[in-house]
Design an enzyme around this catalytic site. Structure first.
Site, PDB file in Angstrom:
ATOM      1  N   HIS A  25       3.550 -21.383 -54.530  1.00 13.35           N
ATOM      2  CA  HIS A  25       2.625 -21.193 -53.623  1.00 13.35           C
ATOM      3  C   HIS A  25       1.422 -20.531 -54.765  1.00 13.35           C
ATOM      4  O   HIS A  25       1.641 -19.665 -55.554  1.00 13.35           O
ATOM      5  CB  HIS A  25       2.669 -20.160 -52.480  1.00 13.35           C
TER       6      HIS A  25
ATOM      7  N   ASP B 286      -1.080 -18.187 -54.669  1.00  7.72           N
ATOM      8  CA  ASP B 286      -0.952 -16.721 -54.691  1.00  7.72           C
ATOM      9  C   ASP B 286       0.164 -16.445 -55.456  1.00  7.72           C
ATOM     10  O   ASP B 286       0.238 -15.200 -56.287  1.00  7.72           O
ATOM     11  CB  ASP B 286      -1.152 -16.129 -53.419  1.00  7.72           C
ATOM     12  N   LYS B 287       1.475 -17.027 -55.071  1.00  4.97           N
ATOM     13  CA  LYS B 287       2.598 -16.422 -55.855  1.00  4.97           C
ATOM     14  C   LYS B 287       2.851 -16.635 -57.193  1.00  4.97           C
ATOM     15  O   LYS B 287       3.535 -15.949 -58.202  1.00  4.97           O
ATOM     16  CB  LYS B 287       3.864 -16.882 -55.021  1.00  4.97           C
TER      17      LYS B 287
ATOM     18  N   GLU C 299      -4.575  -8.760 -63.405  1.00  5.09           N
ATOM     19  CA  GLU C 299      -4.904  -9.565 -62.249  1.00  5.09           C
ATOM     20  C   GLU C 299      -5.094 -11.047 -62.786  1.00  5.09           C
ATOM     21  O   GLU C 299      -5.803 -11.243 -63.898  1.00  5.09           O
ATOM     22  CB  GLU C 299      -6.256  -9.172 -61.775  1.00  5.09           C
TER      23      GLU C 299
ATOM     24  N   GLU D  46      -7.117  -4.335 -66.846  1.00  2.00           N
ATOM     25  CA  GLU D  46      -6.928  -3.247 -67.559  1.00  2.00           C
ATOM     26  C   GLU D  46      -5.677  -2.890 -68.301  1.00  2.00           C
ATOM     27  O   GLU D  46      -4.566  -2.786 -67.714  1.00  2.00           O
ATOM     28  CB  GLU D  46      -7.589  -1.837 -67.011  1.00  2.00           C
TER      29      GLU D  46
ATOM     30  N   LYS E  18       5.971 -23.277 -47.984  1.00  2.00           N
ATOM     31  CA  LYS E  18       5.900 -22.033 -46.866  1.00  2.00           C
ATOM     32  C   LYS E  18       7.079 -22.294 -46.030  1.00  2.00           C
ATOM     33  O   LYS E  18       7.462 -23.213 -45.512  1.00  2.00           O
ATOM     34  CB  LYS E  18       4.570 -22.037 -46.319  1.00  2.00           C
TER      35      LYS E  18
ATOM     36  N   PHE F  44       1.751 -33.537 -47.486  1.00  6.73           N
ATOM     37  CA  PHE F  44       1.501 -32.418 -48.426  1.00  6.73           C
ATOM     38  C   PHE F  44       1.785 -32.743 -49.574  1.00  6.73           C
ATOM     39  O   PHE F  44       3.082 -32.436 -50.426  1.00  6.73           O
ATOM     40  CB  PHE F  44       2.462 -30.870 -47.870  1.00  6.73           C
TER      41      PHE F  44
ATOM     42  N   ASP G 164      -5.372 -25.329 -53.734  1.00  6.72           N
ATOM     43  CA  ASP G 164      -5.948 -24.114 -53.399  1.00  6.72           C
ATOM     44  C   ASP G 164      -5.894 -23.023 -54.441  1.00  6.72           C
ATOM     45  O   ASP G 164      -4.798 -22.874 -55.252  1.00  6.72           O
ATOM     46  CB  ASP G 164      -5.294 -23.485 -52.159  1.00  6.72           C
ATOM     47  N   ALA G 165      -6.938 -22.383 -54.551  1.00 12.51           N
ATOM     48  CA  ALA G 165      -6.970 -21.226 -55.479  1.00 12.51           C
ATOM     49  C   ALA G 165      -6.097 -20.072 -55.042  1.00 12.51           C
ATOM     50  O   ALA G 165      -5.937 -19.733 -54.000  1.00 12.51           O
ATOM     51  CB  ALA G 165      -8.444 -20.685 -55.669  1.00 12.51           C
TER      52      ALA G 165
ATOM     53  N   ARG H 185      -2.654 -11.257 -53.036  1.00  8.51           N
ATOM     54  CA  ARG H 185      -2.974 -11.801 -51.454  1.00  8.51           C
ATOM     55  C   ARG H 185      -1.970 -12.163 -50.888  1.00  8.51           C
ATOM     56  O   ARG H 185      -1.947 -12.560 -49.585  1.00  8.51           O
ATOM     57  CB  ARG H 185      -3.890 -12.997 -51.861  1.00  8.51           C
ATOM     58  N   LYS H 186      -0.680 -11.666 -50.859  1.00  7.41           N
ATOM     59  CA  LYS H 186       0.528 -11.759 -50.254  1.00  7.41           C
ATOM     60  C   LYS H 186       1.498 -10.478 -49.801  1.00  7.41           C
ATOM     61  O   LYS H 186       2.580 -10.568 -49.924  1.00  7.41           O
ATOM     62  CB  LYS H 186       1.393 -12.936 -50.595  1.00  7.41           C
TER      63      LYS H 186
ATOM     64  N   LYS I 168       1.061  -4.332 -61.899  1.00  6.21           N
ATOM     65  CA  LYS I 168       0.705  -2.696 -61.875  1.00  6.21           C
ATOM     66  C   LYS I 168       1.848  -2.116 -62.457  1.00  6.21           C
ATOM     67  O   LYS I 168       3.021  -2.400 -62.056  1.00  6.21           O
ATOM     68  CB  LYS I 168       0.424  -2.424 -60.383  1.00  6.21           C
TER      69      LYS I 168
ATOM     70  N   LYS J 208       1.042   3.346 -61.134  1.00  9.69           N
ATOM     71  CA  LYS J 208       0.367   3.032 -59.638  1.00  9.69           C
ATOM     72  C   LYS J 208       1.134   3.359 -58.522  1.00  9.69           C
ATOM     73  O   LYS J 208       2.100   2.445 -58.439  1.00  9.69           O
ATOM     74  CB  LYS J 208      -0.171   1.484 -59.862  1.00  9.69           C
TER      75      LYS J 208
ATOM     76  N   ASP K 193       0.675   2.511 -55.658  1.00 10.36           N
ATOM     77  CA  ASP K 193       0.901   1.374 -54.737  1.00 10.36           C
ATOM     78  C   ASP K 193       2.161   0.663 -54.878  1.00 10.36           C
ATOM     79  O   ASP K 193       2.690   0.110 -53.869  1.00 10.36           O
ATOM     80  CB  ASP K 193      -0.340   0.264 -55.122  1.00 10.36           C
TER      81      ASP K 193
END
Length: 424
Positions: free
Chosen positions: A17, A19-20, A45, A58, A182, A258, A266-267, A272-273, A293, A297, A299
């Site tokens: 995917h 995003d992945k 990123e 960074e 998916k 598909f 898709d970008a 985003r997941k 990260k 961090k 998060d």
């Protein structure tokens, strides 16, 4: 009393995917930096689109990493090469980088926490042990007794389906599959407990032609039969506490075709997941992503710690389900708040469980990093650790060993709780 019924759905995605793809690239870069220099500060990123991958962020480190090579190798290992990539190719895509050093203002608060900078600080404690949180924010951890790994059933099954879908592609069982895919699982709950599987959905990228068959209607029929047999039936026969029944709806490629997928279709973007990465929406989420990260961090590191706390509470039998919220201030070591919610399932009160958490878990960033060895794990695993987490979830993993899934404090928590109340 009439039983309360509701449907709950969670989704997962394969490593192909878009995003992945980005999450894996960002974490592969993190793995490489931490392997070569464990004190690296990384915030990488990634975005991918047709014919291009861009890495920005960074990074402060005393080592050199060939980022374009890491990017291409990651894309290649996912499966985007040549005709198999469906238009996105690890060898020919452009790789752009835009990397700065970590802000000196952020670094100052992380390197030496507010507590360590105060006039009454204990100077005998090393600076490393007093590092501050890398940012403000809230993180949630969750556990419940619906599955052996103490995860909600919908996301557990969705991950298993996505993982199996990737395996049958890589092993050549279904050689016409392409990397993007998916899964989605809808579970019917009765009085808060999983009762039946309502719907199973798989969407998978594929070649336009299968064994000489090019008619799309026939192609989709082949895919539906194969995915049902080799993916869905396999998972529900081997890894599900609830079987499919005649009323379960099975949907395979409901869009009808598909072929174009991945970054060509898709970008993609790192982070985003976040719901796929955690609990499938069954628990609250603080909004922070994990991938790319380094462990300073919170998060990332505090979300792992919150899962560890919640899982040990449920494993100890103190609650059927438990959610932990942690909150941090940038540059401050101690959490500014800790919240426990057992949703009325606790064997002792939430306040008493909160006291046990404060007594048994050190939730300062440096302590979390040290206990889980978050900086050393990539080197100890051959240079690849965080990248493995970047697909199929960071929580509840059983295919790889992750320290926040341990339940080593469960017996102690149970013993301490029993001294508070005989009801445990």
């Amino acid at each position: 009393m009439t039983p309360r019924r509701f449907l709950f759905t969670s989704e997962s995605v394969t490593e192909g995917h878009p995003d992945k793809v980005c999450d894996q690239i960002s974490d592969a870069i993190l793995d490489e930096f931490l392997t070569k220099y464990p004190q690296s500060r990384v915030a990488a990123e990634t975005t991918v689109t047709t014919g291009m991958a861009l890495v920005c962020g960074e990074i402060t480190s005393d080592c050199y990493v060939d980022i374009p090579s890491v990017v291409r190798n990651t894309i290649k290992n996912i499966g985007y090469t040549g005709s198999r990539g469906g238009g996105f190719d690890a060898d020919t895509c452009a790789v752009l980088t835009s990397i700065d050093e970590q802000s000196c203002d952020i670094a100052g608060g992380v390197n030496k926490s507010l507590e360590a900078r105060s006039d009454n600080a204990d100077t005998s404690v090393s600076e490393t042990e007093n590092i501050g949180a890398g940012d403000q924010g809230i993180m949630f951890g969750y556990a419940c007794n619906e599955t052996p790994e103490l995860m909600p059933l919908p996301i557990s099954l969705a991950h298993k389906l996505s993982y199996r879908l990737a395996q049958v592609r890589k092993q050549g069982i279904l050689s016409y599959l392409r990397p993007d895919g998916k899964s989605q699982v809808t579970v019917e709950y009765v009085d808060g407990k999983p009762a039946k599987i309502n719907t199973v959905l798989i969407s998978t990228q594929h070649d336009p032609e299968i064994n000489g068959v090019s008619d799309n209607k026939k192609v989709q029929e082949i895919i539906r039969n194969d995915v049902k047999k080799y993916v869905i039936d396999y998972v529900f026969q081997n890894e599900s506490p609830i079987a499919l029944d005649s009323s379960t709806k099975i949907l395979v490629n409901p869009s009808g075709r598909f072929v174009v997928g991945g970054p060509q279709g898709d970008a993609g973007l790192t982070g985003r997941k976040i719901i796929v990465d955690t609990y499938g929406g069954y628990s609250r989420h603080g909004g922070g992503a994990f991938s790319g990260k380094d462990p300073t961090k919170v998060d990332r590191s505090a979300a792992y710690a919150a899962r560890y706390v919640a899982k040990n509470i449920v494993a100890a039998g103190l609650a059927d389900k438990c959610e932990i919220e942690l909150a941090y201030a940038i540059g401050v070591a101690e959490p500014v708040s800790i919240m426990v919610d057992t949703f009325g399932t606790g064997k002792i009160s939430d306040d008493e469980i909160s006291e046990l958490v404060s007594k048994n878990f050190d939730l300062r960033p440096a302590s979390i990093i040290s206990q889980f060895d978050l900086r050393g794990l990539p080197a100890k695993n051959g240079g690849k650790f965080y990248q493995l987490l970047a697909a199929y979830g960071h929580m509840g993993r059983t295919d790889i060993s992750v320290p926040w899934e341990q339940i080593d404090k469960a017996e102690s928590l149970k013993s301490q709780a029993c001294s508070l109340s005989c009801s445990c």
